[in-house]
Design a protein around this motif. Sequence first.
Motif, PDB file in Angstrom:
ATOM      1  N   ASN A 107      11.859   1.891  -0.803  1.00  0.00           N
ATOM      2  CA  ASN A 107      13.153   1.402  -0.318  1.00  0.00           C
ATOM      3  C   ASN A 107      13.608   2.121   0.949  1.00  0.00           C
ATOM      4  O   ASN A 107      14.789   2.434   1.109  1.00  0.00           O
TER       5      ASN A 107
ATOM      6  N   THR B 130      12.787   6.944  10.879  1.00  0.00           N
ATOM      7  CA  THR B 130      12.090   6.073   9.931  1.00  0.00           C
ATOM      8  C   THR B 130      10.670   6.584   9.721  1.00  0.00           C
ATOM      9  O   THR B 130      10.219   6.788   8.585  1.00  0.00           O
TER      10      THR B 130
ATOM     11  N   TYR C 143      24.250   1.631   4.022  1.00  0.00           N
ATOM     12  CA  TYR C 143      24.320   0.365   4.770  1.00  0.00           C
ATOM     13  C   TYR C 143      25.279  -0.598   4.105  1.00  0.00           C
ATOM     14  O   TYR C 143      26.146  -1.196   4.749  1.00  0.00           O
TER      15      TYR C 143
ATOM     16  N   GLN D 117      20.874   9.497   0.957  1.00  0.00           N
ATOM     17  CA  GLN D 117      21.488   8.227   1.330  1.00  0.00           C
ATOM     18  C   GLN D 117      22.652   7.973   0.390  1.00  0.00           C
ATOM     19  O   GLN D 117      22.542   8.246  -0.808  1.00  0.00           O
TER      20      GLN D 117
ATOM     21  N   GLY E 260      18.934  -0.997   9.757  1.00  0.00           N
ATOM     22  CA  GLY E 260      18.675  -0.797   8.329  1.00  0.00           C
ATOM     23  C   GLY E 260      17.718  -1.799   7.720  1.00  0.00           C
ATOM     24  O   GLY E 260      17.747  -2.039   6.511  1.00  0.00           O
ATOM     25  N   PHE E 261      16.836  -2.372   8.523  1.00  0.00           N
ATOM     26  CA  PHE E 261      15.871  -3.337   7.987  1.00  0.00           C
ATOM     27  C   PHE E 261      14.791  -2.605   7.188  1.00  0.00           C
ATOM     28  O   PHE E 261      14.272  -1.588   7.640  1.00  0.00           O
ATOM     29  N   PRO E 262      14.438  -3.116   5.978  1.00  0.00           N
ATOM     30  CA  PRO E 262      13.432  -2.415   5.153  1.00  0.00           C
ATOM     31  C   PRO E 262      12.097  -2.249   5.888  1.00  0.00           C
ATOM     32  O   PRO E 262      11.509  -3.227   6.351  1.00  0.00           O
TER      33      PRO E 262
ATOM     34  N   ARG F 121      14.787   2.163   4.509  1.00  0.00           N
ATOM     35  CA  ARG F 121      15.394   1.231   5.468  1.00  0.00           C
ATOM     36  C   ARG F 121      15.425   1.878   6.843  1.00  0.00           C
ATOM     37  O   ARG F 121      15.571   3.074   6.978  1.00  0.00           O
TER      38      ARG F 121
ATOM     39  N   LYS G 101      18.298   0.168  -3.533  1.00  0.00           N
ATOM     40  CA  LYS G 101      17.879  -0.559  -2.318  1.00  0.00           C
ATOM     41  C   LYS G 101      17.956   0.290  -1.051  1.00  0.00           C
ATOM     42  O   LYS G 101      17.965  -0.237   0.059  1.00  0.00           O
ATOM     43  N   ASP G 102      18.080   1.577  -1.196  1.00  0.00           N
ATOM     44  CA  ASP G 102      18.298   2.420  -0.024  1.00  0.00           C
ATOM     45  C   ASP G 102      17.805   3.838  -0.342  1.00  0.00           C
ATOM     46  O   ASP G 102      18.576   4.692  -0.776  1.00  0.00           O
TER      47      ASP G 102
ATOM     48  N   LYS H 204       7.218  -0.075   0.679  1.00  0.00           N
ATOM     49  CA  LYS H 204       8.186  -1.038   0.107  1.00  0.00           C
ATOM     50  C   LYS H 204       8.844  -0.444  -1.132  1.00  0.00           C
ATOM     51  O   LYS H 204      10.049  -0.545  -1.322  1.00  0.00           O
TER      52      LYS H 204
END
Lengths: 157, 424
Positions: free
Chosen positions: B49, B211, B301, B256, B57-59, B51, B233-234, B46
């Motif tokens: 970050n 991922t 994203y 990213q 692109g869901f965490p 994704r 956040k990415d 978590k």
Amino acid sequence: MALEFSAESEARIQRALEEYYDRQAALLPVLYVAQDQFGHVTPEVTELVAKRLQLPRMHVESVASFYTMYYKAPIGRYHVQICRTLSCAMSGAGAVIQHVKKKLAIGPGEVTPDGKFSMEEVECLALCGSAPAMIINKTNYENLTIEKVDQILNACD
Amino acid sequence: MSELVLSKRFGKPDSQLLATYLADGGYEAAKKALAMDPDAVIEEVKKANLRGRGGAGFPAGIKWSFMPKDDGKTHFLCVNADEGEPGTFKDRALMRHDPHQLLEGIIIGCHAIRADYAYIYVRGEMWEEKAILERAIGELREKNYLGQGIFGTQKNLHIAVCTGAGAYVCGEETAMINSIEGKRGEPRLKPPFPAQVGVFGLPTTVNNVETLSNIPHILKNGGDWFAGLGIEKDGGTRLFGVSGCVKKPGLYELPQGTNLKYIIEEVAGGLLDGKTLKAVIPGGSSCPVLKPDEIDRPHSYDSMRDVGSMAGSAGIIVIPEDTCMVAAMTNLAHFYAHESCGQCTPCREGTHWLHLIISRIEAGEGEMEDIDLLLEVCHNMMGTTICPLSDAAAMPMESFVTKFRDEFEEHIRLGRCPKNGQLS
Ligand SMILES: Cc1cc2nc3c(=O)[nH]c(=O)nc-3n(C[C@H](O)[C@H](O)[C@H](O)COP(=O)(O)O)c2cc1C
Ligand code: SF4
Ligand code: FES
């Protein structure tokens, strides 16, 4: 005569049954085993697979018909699958496809009279960075040109 | 030159083998993670970050936290290696060059979500990659890094390679679950979500190859380090695939949020000599197309969503000025019509009609009303189906028509394609 799995196929089926969670989960791999032995998936083949995995015949039939890589009609010894999707199309796939059709004198889904070649236009093969691309049987060919395709096809014996 | 994480070992001699992976410090992260509480592993992910790299692109850490705890049921991890989104070719490279990086990520993921089984669902046509993964799994079984009591812990883990058989829709997670169960690859209605009712009716997480390949690095170097590689956040880097009309097509690992224009013009060498840019599809064919004045922005994203498109799978397709956009759209419309599984009427009929109408316009047989008809068909395909394939077809098609409407009108006025269907 009723079809039977060869000893080699049977060994591969055994391995699949050990590898996957239940008999049904082994169905897709076993259909490939059957296709490798019998060339394509006929109603007799689905019947044999259904019997071997103790699954309903209709289930096996319906799964085989869903997936395009289980061939319902004979293919050539060399099955030429050329990508037609955008990145390849922008990099000359159209000319490659025309050339192969002319050289082999067959269209998509057809087999040459000697049974050596068949061809298909397929969707993106995840080789777009080295377009145009194709697969013959289980081998990838990338960055194709007309000359390169000629060399590859001429080397098939 | 920015830091390489995922592709650092690409191209090294024998990069696929366990021996070289171990020599490079491989499986230390797995050992570290197995000694941690599963929830602490989830917290680290978590913090990173990370994704999902499959498209949505869901965490990843949040997705893992949806898995039930202490429910006494068997849990599964399904690894999405069905890569079929036109323009995308990164997961193939990750499997081909560094299968153990992926397998280590799977081991750590299975510890975090308390799974005893992982299935890697590899696209049917990827014969070589299936063989590479099977060999790598064999190496791990021999060393007892897989099986009962892995790495000398209490953990049991079975990893197997499953095979697709030529259906793009099987990349959708619930279709993939059906396919792994030995059924037709038709998407399922959600809810229930896979974390509650997944493969074999049991709790399941589905993650993309890229991922999971990031996971060992997060455990080794920490979530904060990973987050710092990307943007807010990415976190992390991404494998950007560039294809189409550029000097150096290929796969590039960059942070990213790297600027899209920079990726095309600098990293991929710019357009081929004598060509100018007409359009860019930024993340695989399901993403709306961008015009040249829309690409000078971060490829992330959020930034791609802000400009009306998506980061998707980061497969960037570069389209030059002399390409006919009607022909390009016809090409993609054929793809979606071929790949719709047919369960939902709006998708089955919509993809079929889109292909029919657009082919008619490309052939010079269209009417002016056809343009609005295309938009109406797109509209009816959105938001009403079992899976997102219908939207994924309609959104880019709509963007082609609205952004390049003049080309559609010209075809109809002239009664032919002014570029003779030119794509290359
Ligand atoms: C039609 C369709 C095709 C998809 N194809 C893929 C695919 O090939 N690979 C992939 O990882 N995700 C694909 N996805 C997304 C998956 O459903 C899922 O969101 C993803 O595997 C989750 O992994 P992530 O959270 O790690 O990204 C597809 C989705 C749709 C709707
Ligand atoms: S939206 Fe299309 S692909 Fe998805 S389930 Fe419905 S018919 Fe099948
Ligand atoms: S478009 Fe041909 S390989 Fe992707």
